[in-house]
Enzyme design. Structure first.
Site, PDB file in Angstrom:
ATOM      1  N   ARG A   1       0.804  -1.227   0.000  1.00 15.94           N
ATOM      2  CA  ARG A   1       0.000   0.000   0.000  1.00 15.94           C
ATOM      3  C   ARG A   1       0.831   1.267   0.000  1.00 15.94           C
ATOM      4  O   ARG A   1       0.580   2.196  -0.756  1.00 15.94           O
ATOM      5  CB  ARG A   1      -0.924   0.046   1.218  1.00 15.94           C
ATOM      6  CG  ARG A   1      -2.234  -0.636   1.007  1.00 15.94           C
ATOM      7  CD  ARG A   1      -2.689  -1.254   2.284  1.00 15.94           C
ATOM      8  NE  ARG A   1      -1.784  -2.330   2.631  1.00 15.94           N
ATOM      9  CZ  ARG A   1      -1.926  -3.586   2.220  1.00 15.94           C
ATOM     10  NH1 ARG A   1      -2.962  -3.918   1.523  1.00 15.94           N
ATOM     11  NH2 ARG A   1      -1.048  -4.516   2.525  1.00 15.94           N
ATOM     12  N   THR A   2       1.814   1.337   0.881  1.00 20.27           N
ATOM     13  CA  THR A   2       2.507   2.614   1.047  1.00 20.27           C
ATOM     14  C   THR A   2       3.232   2.986  -0.245  1.00 20.27           C
ATOM     15  O   THR A   2       3.074   4.091  -0.766  1.00 20.27           O
ATOM     16  CB  THR A   2       3.481   2.548   2.242  1.00 20.27           C
ATOM     17  OG1 THR A   2       2.737   2.114   3.380  1.00 20.27           O
ATOM     18  CG2 THR A   2       4.078   3.905   2.531  1.00 20.27           C
TER      19      THR A   2
ATOM     20  N   LYS B   1      25.877  -3.455  -1.938  1.00 21.35           N
ATOM     21  CA  LYS B   1      27.338  -3.423  -2.119  1.00 21.35           C
ATOM     22  C   LYS B   1      28.023  -2.798  -0.912  1.00 21.35           C
ATOM     23  O   LYS B   1      29.225  -2.601  -0.898  1.00 21.35           O
ATOM     24  CB  LYS B   1      27.691  -2.574  -3.345  1.00 21.35           C
ATOM     25  CG  LYS B   1      27.161  -3.087  -4.660  1.00 21.35           C
ATOM     26  CD  LYS B   1      27.641  -2.159  -5.775  1.00 21.35           C
ATOM     27  CE  LYS B   1      27.035  -2.524  -7.103  1.00 21.35           C
ATOM     28  NZ  LYS B   1      27.286  -1.478  -8.104  1.00 21.35           N
TER      29      LYS B   1
ATOM     30  N   ARG C   1      11.425   3.843   3.240  1.00 22.25           N
ATOM     31  CA  ARG C   1      11.121   2.886   4.316  1.00 22.25           C
ATOM     32  C   ARG C   1      12.383   2.089   4.613  1.00 22.25           C
ATOM     33  O   ARG C   1      13.050   1.613   3.680  1.00 22.25           O
ATOM     34  CB  ARG C   1      10.004   1.937   3.887  1.00 22.25           C
ATOM     35  CG  ARG C   1       9.794   0.801   4.869  1.00 22.25           C
ATOM     36  CD  ARG C   1       8.587  -0.028   4.554  1.00 22.25           C
ATOM     37  NE  ARG C   1       7.363   0.693   4.857  1.00 22.25           N
ATOM     38  CZ  ARG C   1       6.143   0.178   4.724  1.00 22.25           C
ATOM     39  NH1 ARG C   1       5.994  -1.055   4.284  1.00 22.25           N
ATOM     40  NH2 ARG C   1       5.082   0.889   5.021  1.00 22.25           N
TER      41      ARG C   1
ATOM     42  N   HIS D   1       5.461   5.898  11.471  1.00 23.59           N
ATOM     43  CA  HIS D   1       4.937   5.749  10.104  1.00 23.59           C
ATOM     44  C   HIS D   1       3.915   6.874   9.900  1.00 23.59           C
ATOM     45  O   HIS D   1       2.706   6.645   9.878  1.00 23.59           O
ATOM     46  CB  HIS D   1       4.281   4.371   9.977  1.00 23.59           C
ATOM     47  CG  HIS D   1       3.912   3.957   8.582  1.00 23.59           C
ATOM     48  ND1 HIS D   1       3.919   4.825   7.494  1.00 23.59           N
ATOM     49  CD2 HIS D   1       3.511   2.757   8.089  1.00 23.59           C
ATOM     50  CE1 HIS D   1       3.545   4.168   6.415  1.00 23.59           C
ATOM     51  NE2 HIS D   1       3.295   2.910   6.751  1.00 23.59           N
TER      52      HIS D   1
HETATM   53  C1  NCD Z   1       2.089  -1.149   8.097  1.00 22.73           C
HETATM   54  C2  NCD Z   1       3.587  -0.933   8.266  1.00 22.73           C
HETATM   55  O1  NCD Z   1       4.346  -1.085   7.297  1.00 22.73           O
HETATM   56  O2  NCD Z   1       3.963  -0.567   9.361  1.00 22.73           O
HETATM   57  N1  NCD Z   1       1.714  -1.329   6.756  1.00 22.73           N
HETATM   58  C3  NCD Z   1       1.384  -0.224   6.016  1.00 22.73           C
HETATM   59  O3  NCD Z   1       2.222   0.598   5.719  1.00 22.73           O
HETATM   60  N2  NCD Z   1       0.105  -0.070   5.666  1.00 22.73           N
HETATM   61  C4  NCD Z   1       1.535  -2.174   9.015  1.00 22.73           C
HETATM   62  C5  NCD Z   1       2.127  -3.552   8.978  1.00 22.73           C
HETATM   63  O4  NCD Z   1       3.007  -3.863   8.178  1.00 22.73           O
HETATM   64  O5  NCD Z   1       1.647  -4.355   9.782  1.00 22.73           O
END
Ligand code: NCD
Length: 307
Positions: free
Chosen positions: A54-55, A83, A104, A132
Site C-alpha cells: 500500500r505505502t 554493495k 522505508r 509511520h
Molecule cells: C504497516 C507498516 O508497514 O507498518 N503497513 C502499512 O504501511 N500499511 C503495518 C504492517 O506492516 O503491519
C-alpha cells in the site's frame, strides 16, 4: 507552508497543517480532476529497504495522478546498499535525481538520518518499529470522514502494540486532539512502549488504559484499530508463533460492539480480522487504504509547493 520540509514523525506537522491536508484530500476525492497535472515535471524517488504494498504503490499512484514521475527500488538487494553503500551516500545521490524522497527502512531513526543528508524533502514511510507518519495521516483522515471529527472518541488499539509503528504514530498524533480516550489491548509481551504511554500520553494528560481483553472493552469503542503481529521484528520464531493469534476479531466478538464503531487496520492483515467481517458495514480498512492515496496526493503536491 509545507515546502522544503521533511515528514519524519507525526509531530512534524501541526493540527492546522494536517487539517489543510485533509481538506485537500477530501477535495481530490470529490473532484478527481483536482490537482491533476499539478506536479508535472517533478520526480518522486521511492526507496524501500523493507516490503510494502500500500505505502509504496499509493505514493507512486499519487505521484502519477498528479502528473509527476517515479523512480526507485522496492528491493534493497537491487540497490547499492547491497554493495555496502551507507544510507547517507544513497540519500545524497538520490537527492541529485529526485525532487522528493519517500523512504522505508528497517532501522529506527533511518528517516531522521536521511533528512539530515538530503537536499530535497524526505518522507518517512516507516522506520523500523518507530514511526509511520503517512499511515497516521491516512488513519486520521479516515476517522474524520467516517466519524465526522477527531474529537471525543474512544480509540482501541489491539494486537502488537510494541513493534507496531502505525500504533506509535497514531497514538502520538491523537494525543494532540481534544477529549480522546485510548485503550491499549495486547498480550503483556506486546504492550505499547513506555515512551508512548508514560512519555507522551501521561505527560499530555491523555486518558488511557491498558488491558489484555478485547471482549471487556469492545463495547466502549468508537474506533478499533487492529494490527498484525510484526513477525519481522521478533528475535525468535517460537515467540511469534505463540503470540500471532492472540486476537482474532470475528462476527461473534463484534456482536458486543457499537453500531457506529469503525474497524481500521493499516493492512496487511494476516489472521487478526476474520474475512467474514469484510461485509460488515463497520469494516473500514479498504476505505482507509483508498484515503491513503488521496492524502498522499495532498501531501506530495503540498510538499512540492504545487498547491
Ligand atoms: C504497516 C507498516 O508497514 O507498518 N503497513 C502499512 O504501511 N500499511 C503495518 C504492517 O506492516 O503491519
Amino acid at each position: 507552508m509545507f515546502k522544503k520540509r521533511h515528514l519524519v514523525e507525526p509531530g512534524d506537522f501541526t493540527i492546522e497543517e494536517m487539517d489543510r491536508l485533509f481538506d485537500l484530500a477530501e477535495q481530490i476525492e470529490r473532484d478527481q480532476g483536482y490537482l491533476r497535472e499539478s506536479c508535472r515535471g517533478n520526480i518522486l524517488a521511492t526507496l524501500f529497504f523493507e516490503p510494502s504494498t500500500r505505502t509504496r504503490l499509493s505514493f507512486e499512484s499519487a505521484m502519477l495522478r498528479l502528473g509527476g514521475a517515479c523512480i526507485g527500488f522496492s528491493e534493497p538487494n537491487s540497490s547499492s546498499a547491497s554493495k555496502g553503500e551507507n544510507l547517507a551516500d544513497t540519500i545524497r545521490t538520490v537527492s541529485c535525481y529526485a525532487d522528493i524522497i519517500v523512504m522505508r527502512n528497517p532501522k529506527e531513526g533511518a528517516a531522521l538520518l536521511a533528512s539530515r543528508y538530503a537536499t530535497v524533502p524526505v518522507i518517512n514511510a516507516g522506520d523500523g518499529g518507530h514511526h509511520h507518519p503517512t499511515q497516521t495521516l491516512t488513519d486520521l483522515l479516515t476517522i474524520r470522514q467516517l466519524q465526522g471529527s477527531i474529537e471525543g472518541l474512544t480509540v482501541g488499539f489491539c494486537g502488537d502494540l510494541k513493534f507496531g509503528r502505525t500504533v506509535h504514530s497514531l497514538a502520538k498524533a491523537l494525543s494532540r486532539y481534544p477529549d480522546i480516550t485510548m485503550i491499549f489491548i495486547s498480550p503483556q509481551e506486546l504492550e505499547a512502549p513506555n515512551y508512548i504511554t508514560e512519555g507522551i500520553l501521561k505527560k499530555a494528560g491523555v486518558s488511557y488504559i491498558e488491558t489484555h481483553s478485547l471482549e471487556k472493552v469492545i463495547a466502549d469503542l468508537n474506533v478499533l484499530y487492529m494490527t498484525r503481529v510484526q513477525r519481522e521484528r521478533f528475535f525468535n520464531e517460537e515467540d511469534y508463533i505463540r503470540l500471532k493469534d492472540s486476537y482474532i476479531l470475528n462476527r461473534e466478538k463484534m456482536k458486543q460492539a457499537r453500531d457506529d464503531l469503525i474497524i481500521l487496520h493499516p493492512l496487511p492483515r494476516v489472521n487478526e480480522i476474520a474475512p467474514e467481517l469484510d461485509e460488515d458495514p463497520r469494516a473500514s480498512y479498504f476505505k482507509q487504504a483508498k484515503y491513503g492515496m488521496y492524502v498522499r496526493m495532498a501531501l506530495l503536491a503540498s510538499m512540492l509547493g504545487r498547491c
